[in-house]
Enzyme design. Structure first.
Site, PDB file in Angstrom:
ATOM      1  N   SER A  72       1.674  -0.716  -9.057  1.00 49.03           N
ATOM      2  CA  SER A  72       0.503   0.280  -9.052  1.00 49.03           C
ATOM      3  C   SER A  72       0.751   0.866 -10.535  1.00 49.03           C
ATOM      4  CB  SER A  72       0.788   1.120  -7.978  1.00 49.03           C
ATOM      5  OG  SER A  72       0.392   0.724  -6.878  1.00 49.03           O
ATOM      6  N   SER A  74      -5.431   0.259  -0.028  1.00 50.20           N
ATOM      7  CA  SER A  74      -6.154   1.115   0.810  1.00 50.20           C
ATOM      8  C   SER A  74      -7.222   0.472   1.919  1.00 50.20           C
ATOM      9  CB  SER A  74      -7.158   1.947   0.176  1.00 50.20           C
ATOM     10  OG  SER A  74      -8.006   1.083  -0.539  1.00 50.20           O
ATOM     11  N   GLU A  78       3.211  -7.875   2.370  1.00 51.68           N
ATOM     12  CA  GLU A  78       3.318  -6.329   2.703  1.00 51.68           C
ATOM     13  C   GLU A  78       2.455  -6.149   3.753  1.00 51.68           C
ATOM     14  OE1 GLU A  78       3.216  -2.391   0.157  1.00 51.68           O
ATOM     15  OE2 GLU A  78       1.969  -4.012  -0.742  1.00 51.68           O
ATOM     16  N   SER A 115       8.269   2.700  -4.485  1.00 54.23           N
ATOM     17  CA  SER A 115       9.292   3.430  -3.455  1.00 54.23           C
ATOM     18  C   SER A 115      10.654   2.676  -3.605  1.00 54.23           C
ATOM     19  CB  SER A 115       8.786   2.860  -2.313  1.00 54.23           C
ATOM     20  OG  SER A 115       7.626   3.573  -1.943  1.00 54.23           O
ATOM     21  N   GLN A 168       9.025  -2.870  -5.758  1.00 52.29           N
ATOM     22  CA  GLN A 168       7.447  -3.188  -6.255  1.00 52.29           C
ATOM     23  C   GLN A 168       7.295  -2.490  -7.616  1.00 52.29           C
ATOM     24  OE1 GLN A 168       5.633  -3.510  -2.070  1.00 52.29           O
ATOM     25  NE2 GLN A 168       4.390  -4.435  -3.432  1.00 52.29           N
ATOM     26  N   GLU A 183     -10.168   0.479   2.518  1.00 53.19           N
ATOM     27  CA  GLU A 183     -11.240  -0.101   1.928  1.00 53.19           C
ATOM     28  C   GLU A 183     -10.987  -1.402   1.145  1.00 53.19           C
ATOM     29  OE1 GLU A 183     -11.605   4.191   2.733  1.00 53.19           O
ATOM     30  OE2 GLU A 183     -10.225   3.062   1.611  1.00 53.19           O
TER      31      GLU A 183
END
Length: 412
Positions: free
Chosen positions: A156, A392, A271, A188, A153, A394
């Site tokens: 980010s 996350s 994911e 990753s 991926q 949140e």
């Protein structure tokens, strides 16, 4: 899998499938040996409870070779893409068949599934299947399901954090396709992957969640540079990826121009479901029960209550994943089930680590040579990481509240 395939398929009886899968696994793998006081597997050698492993590049590559061979063997035997239809190399069975196989394989010494294989098989292949062109499906789905080729991926970015919509990597139209420039981070397995699924901003004037486009990027394309990030554990699981004037044909665009946010949400939905239990990371409820028996503390009512809680939450994660799989089979785009499962799973990772620390006391702080004691340190220290990885906690709560419950967005 097409609707026609699902309607015509006659699922194999679950007991017959269990028997067939057990026989196939028994012919190829050794079982975990039982402990002296229970039939739970795995106490025959020092266990690893690491969530983020510390391996050299050579060790990672060796692990990938074994993992790719095992994934290909599973698919060819009908056990690696169980819910996929024959046109993709699968038998077209149900999520119940898949759950049976997953539980069976845990009883054997199967090669560890590298995270890059999981990303390719569980995230990217189904995303392309849902959103790709027919040519892209034929080119990528089956090779990705078999792990013949691997994908990472490229989502980010250093300046965006968990706010994926704030990305700044640019994709500009050219006479021959697209030119991409920017930087990605925390990718990753990027150093081992042949392909990357990238989201870039194609229209900087569009609103934040629009004007993004997705691409499949060959990682050996000129202008793509991968730099492993050295972690404090010593390993290099994550990477920075720099893209400098990377030229791509329009045939490698995934989805419509400006629809990159939908591609990203689809992949992240897979994911979160994958993170919520498919990923093999750290210790499990069975491992914690085995530890309690090893320490002779299973008669303590507080210990028994903790073990029950861990087992219930682990089962809840499995049920959410089962619901997600059934919806996927019915042709639905991933919903909030993945976010719920991911939250339940990450909370249980912490619950397991805290329980192991409480059971062991000072023995978790230093390696005394006693098996399966100090090894729990890697779980305890790694568990908080998955509260960030895959979106996350949140962010998951916002998704559940806003998209699942219809609550108003948080004020800016």
């Amino acid at each position: 899998m097409s609707t026609a395939t699902r309607e015509l398929a006659t699922p194999e009886d679950l007991d017959a499938f269990d028997e067939r899968a057990t026989a196939w696994l028994s012919q190829r793998l050794d079982r975990h040996l039982p402990t002296t006081d229970t039939d739970l597997p795995g106490n025959d050698a020092e266990q690893s409870y690491a969530i983020f492993h510390n391996r050299t590049e050579a060790e990672e590559r060796e692990l990938l070779v074994r993992g790719k061979a095992w994934q290909s063997a599973r698919v060819d035997a009908g056990f690696g893409a169980i819910t996929w239809g024959p046109e993709w190399g699968g038998p077209g069975l149900t999520a119940s068949h898949e759950r049976i196989y997953v539980e069976l394989e845990r009883q054997f010494r199967a090669p560890e599934r590298h995270e890059t294989i999981l990303v390719t098989v569980e995230l990217i292949a189904p995303t392309i299947h849902l959103l790709g062109t027919e040519e892209q499906k034929q080119r990528f789905v089956q090779p990705f399901l078999r792990a013949d080729e691997l994908c990472c991926q490229l989502f980010s970015e250093p300046g965006a954090g968990s706010d994926l919509a704030a990305l700044t990597t640019r994709s500009v139209r050219t006479d021959t396709g697209w030119k991409i420039t920017g930087q990605k981070v925390w990718s990753s397995g990027a150093q081992f992957a042949e392909w990357g699924l990238l989201i870039a901003r194609s229209d900087p004037a569009a609103p934040k969640h629009r004007g993004m486009t997705a691409f499949l990027v060959p990682m050996d394309t000129p202008g793509v540079e991968t730099r492993p990030i050295r972690q404090m554990s010593g390993g290099s699981t994550f990477n920075e990826v720099f893209l400098t004037d990377v030229e791509l044909p329009d045939s490698l665009r995934l989805g419509e121009v400006g629809d990159g946010w939908n591609v990203a949400l689809t992949t992240l939905g897979f994911e979160r479901s994958s993170s919520g239990g498919i990923v093999s990371a750290g210790g499990s409820a069975a491992d914690l029960i085995r530890l309690a028996r090893q320490l002779g503390i299973t008669d303590d009512p507080h210990v028994r209550q903790t073990l029950a809680q861990v087992t219930v939450y682990e089962r809840a994660t499995a049920m959410f994943n089962a619901r997600h799989a059934e919806r996927e089979l019915a042709g639905h785009v991933p919903g909030v089930e993945g976010s719920i499962a991911k939250l339940v799973w990450t909370q249980n990772l912490k619950r397991i680590g805290d329980a192991a620390a409480r059971f062991l006391g000072p023995r978790i702080l230093a390696d005394t040579g006693t098996p399966n004691t100090y090894a729990w340190t890697e779980h305890l220290l790694g568990a908080p990481g998955y509260r960030i990885a895959g979106g996350s906690d949140e962010i998951q709560r916002n998704i559940i509240g806003e998209r699942g419950l219809g609550l108003p967005r948080e004020p800016r």
